[in-house]
Write an enzyme that holds these catalytic residues in place. Structure first.
Site, PDB file in Angstrom:
ATOM      1  CE  LYS A  13      -0.962   4.261 -11.266  1.00  0.00           C
ATOM      2  NZ  LYS A  13      -0.823   4.207 -10.101  1.00  0.00           N
ATOM      3  NE  ARG A  88      -1.485  -2.043 -10.775  1.00  0.00           N
ATOM      4  CZ  ARG A  88      -2.923  -0.796 -11.515  1.00  0.00           C
ATOM      5  NH1 ARG A  88      -2.596  -0.368 -12.775  1.00  0.00           N
ATOM      6  NH2 ARG A  88      -3.189  -0.598 -10.433  1.00  0.00           N
ATOM      7  NE  ARG A 127      -9.520   6.777  -6.288  1.00  0.00           N
ATOM      8  CZ  ARG A 127      -8.390   6.561  -7.256  1.00  0.00           C
ATOM      9  NH1 ARG A 127      -7.632   6.860  -7.821  1.00  0.00           N
ATOM     10  NH2 ARG A 127      -8.828   4.996  -7.488  1.00  0.00           N
ATOM     11  NE  ARG A 160     -11.575   2.643  -8.991  1.00  0.00           N
ATOM     12  CZ  ARG A 160     -10.255   2.888  -9.361  1.00  0.00           C
ATOM     13  NH1 ARG A 160      -9.777   3.967  -9.882  1.00  0.00           N
ATOM     14  NH2 ARG A 160      -9.329   1.666  -9.553  1.00  0.00           N
ATOM     15  NE  ARG A 171      -6.366  -0.826  -6.481  1.00  0.00           N
ATOM     16  CZ  ARG A 171      -6.551   0.579  -6.515  1.00  0.00           C
ATOM     17  NH1 ARG A 171      -7.612   0.829  -5.719  1.00  0.00           N
ATOM     18  NH2 ARG A 171      -6.692   1.075  -7.326  1.00  0.00           N
TER      19      ARG A 171
END
Ligand code: AMP
Length: 216
Positions: A13, A88, A127, A160, A171
């Site tokens: 996204k 969300r 990531r 992160r 998540r």
């Protein structure tokens, strides 16, 4: 161009939002980026949000709804906006509808990025983000020239806290339970456009633009 980008964490996204803001000259509104900024600053909102974020859960609706309400009223949103990571939950989507209608605006479309959850776990776990300038990398798909060092500013690349595998699984579960009902929510509203999010980044971009042709 008033858009929502919908999809699980790591679906791309943020990447596609960056392409769209260049193309259409409208701002990206990423609740995740705004919350991370608040955490870094140590603001009261950041302090409240941090524990939810680190655990892979959702920050309470009233916090994020307040952020988006305030952001949508800024003049740069007059021409449009790309919402990335919001809404969300169904209550957030209801609140957004109320805010937009009070501002005399309505959504043009909701782009749903369809992806394979297992592939996403691998994507997210790789990531890395620059601690100084925020540039994004991926250990496999977009590695920096020197391991752990930002190509752009020489800053340190970090993972992160919420990209650790266990948190990622949490998540994804949160997405399945709380966010995925929004696919039907927006389908029923006649706004949903689906795109295959497993294609290479450029092809996903092309597919999104094809879906948005009628709004140009
Ligand atoms: P993101 O960068 O969009 O994956 O967001 C990172 C984290 O920020 C999420 O895992 C949530 O803890 C929090 N967050 C971001 N957007 C929202 C939202 N719309 N509602 C609740 N929590 C959010």
């Amino acid at each position: 161009m008033k858009l929502i980008l919908l999809g699980p964490p790591g679906a791309g996204k943020g990447t596609q939002a960056k392409m769209l803001i260049q193309r259409y000259g409208v701002p990206q509104i990423s609740t995740g980026d705004i919350l991370r900024g608040a955490v870094k600053e140590g603001s009261p909102m950041g302090l409240k949000a941090k524990s939810f974020m680190d655990a892979g859960g959702l920050v309470p609706d009233e916090v994020v709804v307040g952020i988006v309400e305030e952001r949508l009223q800024k003049p740069d949103c007059d021409k449009g906006f790309i919402l990335d990571g919001f809404p969300r939950t169904v209550p957030q989507a209801d609140a957004l509808a109320g805010t937009l209608s009070s501002l005399g605006k309505n959504l043009d479309a909701v782009i749903s990025l369809e992806v394979d959850i297992e592939a996403l776990v691998a994507r997210l776990a790789g990531r890395r983000t620059c601690d100084s300038c925020g540039a994004g990398y991926h250990v496999a798909y977009e590695p920096p020239a020197v391991d752990g060092v930002c190509d752009k500013c020489g800053g340190k690349l970090i993972q992160r806290d919420d990209d650790k595998e266990e948190t990622i699984r949490k998540r994804m579960a949160v997405y399945n339970e709380q966010t995925s009902p929004l696919v039907d929510y927006y389908r029923n509203a006649g706004l949903l456009r689906t795109v295959d999010g497993m294609l290479p980044i450029d092809e996903v971009g092309v597919a999104i633009l094809a879906q948005l042709k009628d709004f140009e």
